[in-house]
Design a protein around this motif. Structure first.
Motif, PDB file in Angstrom:
ATOM      1  N   VAL A  59       0.850  -1.185   0.000  1.00  0.00           N
ATOM      2  CA  VAL A  59       0.000   0.000   0.000  1.00  0.00           C
ATOM      3  C   VAL A  59       0.887   1.236   0.000  1.00  0.00           C
ATOM      4  O   VAL A  59       1.822   1.326   0.801  1.00  0.00           O
ATOM      5  CB  VAL A  59      -0.938   0.030   1.238  1.00  0.00           C
ATOM      6  CG1 VAL A  59      -1.879   1.224   1.167  1.00  0.00           C
ATOM      7  CG2 VAL A  59      -1.721  -1.256   1.359  1.00  0.00           C
ATOM      8  N   THR A  79      -7.561  -0.926   3.572  1.00  0.00           N
ATOM      9  CA  THR A  79      -7.038  -1.681   2.428  1.00  0.00           C
ATOM     10  C   THR A  79      -6.602  -3.077   2.861  1.00  0.00           C
ATOM     11  O   THR A  79      -6.939  -4.077   2.217  1.00  0.00           O
ATOM     12  CB  THR A  79      -5.859  -0.932   1.777  1.00  0.00           C
ATOM     13  OG1 THR A  79      -6.290   0.381   1.413  1.00  0.00           O
ATOM     14  CG2 THR A  79      -5.369  -1.660   0.539  1.00  0.00           C
ATOM     15  N   VAL A  95      -1.637  -1.125  -4.078  1.00  0.00           N
ATOM     16  CA  VAL A  95      -2.691  -0.123  -4.095  1.00  0.00           C
ATOM     17  C   VAL A  95      -2.035   1.214  -3.806  1.00  0.00           C
ATOM     18  O   VAL A  95      -1.335   1.367  -2.807  1.00  0.00           O
ATOM     19  CB  VAL A  95      -3.769  -0.427  -3.033  1.00  0.00           C
ATOM     20  CG1 VAL A  95      -4.799   0.693  -2.975  1.00  0.00           C
ATOM     21  CG2 VAL A  95      -4.433  -1.758  -3.309  1.00  0.00           C
ATOM     22  N   LEU A 121     -12.299   0.352  -2.976  1.00  0.00           N
ATOM     23  CA  LEU A 121     -11.341  -0.746  -2.776  1.00  0.00           C
ATOM     24  C   LEU A 121     -12.003  -2.104  -2.961  1.00  0.00           C
ATOM     25  O   LEU A 121     -11.412  -3.013  -3.542  1.00  0.00           O
ATOM     26  CB  LEU A 121     -10.700  -0.625  -1.393  1.00  0.00           C
ATOM     27  CG  LEU A 121      -9.727   0.540  -1.243  1.00  0.00           C
ATOM     28  CD1 LEU A 121      -9.431   0.806   0.225  1.00  0.00           C
ATOM     29  CD2 LEU A 121      -8.450   0.277  -2.013  1.00  0.00           C
TER      30      LEU A 121
END
Length: 133
Positions: A59, A79, A95, A121
């Motif tokens: 992330v 996430t 991401v 997401l």
């Protein structure tokens, strides 16, 4: 440490062991080299098949797009939670937040914004789960 020692299964498991994370710079770079798999209003998802028995996640939340640490941590937490609960094939996912989430009209701690980010997401991860089956 494998995920079987804590009673979890590989697909859609609720653990987030080191084996399920992308942590090294060269691992991030190898995923970033590829074109983005998908985009949403606030995120870009990059993916690459891996040779591991499970999916891995990285992330990236830039400070300039989310200046408050509480905002960055919330985005990362949501996430990771969605990644853990979505059954993904053996892929590396990165991401990246691509649009600022803090505005005077809607601060990032706003519950409505959190729900919107979560929905984005969920769509990204579910699309990858379906596309790779």
């Amino acid at each position: 440490m494998d995920s079987s020692s804590n009673g979890s299964t590989g697909e859609g498991s609720h653990d987030f062991a080191r084996a399920r994370r992308i942590v090294k710079t060269d691992e991030f770079s190898s995923v970033f080299r590829l074109r983005p798999a998908q985009k949403s209003a606030h995120f870009v998802l990059y993916t690459r098949p891996n040779q591991l028995p499970n999916a891995r996640l990285g992330v990236v939340v830039a400070k300039r797009l989310a200046p408050r640490a509480v905002t960055r941590n919330t985005i990362k937490r949501v996430t990771r939670e969605l990644f853990r609960t979505t059954a993904l094939p053996a892929i590396d996912c990165v991401v990246r937040l691509s649009k600022a989430v803090n505005t005077k009209a809607g601060p990032a701690t706003n519950a409505k914004l959190k729900v919107m980010l979560r929905l984005e997401l969920v769509r990204l991860f579910e699309a990858q789960a379906k596309a790779r089956r």
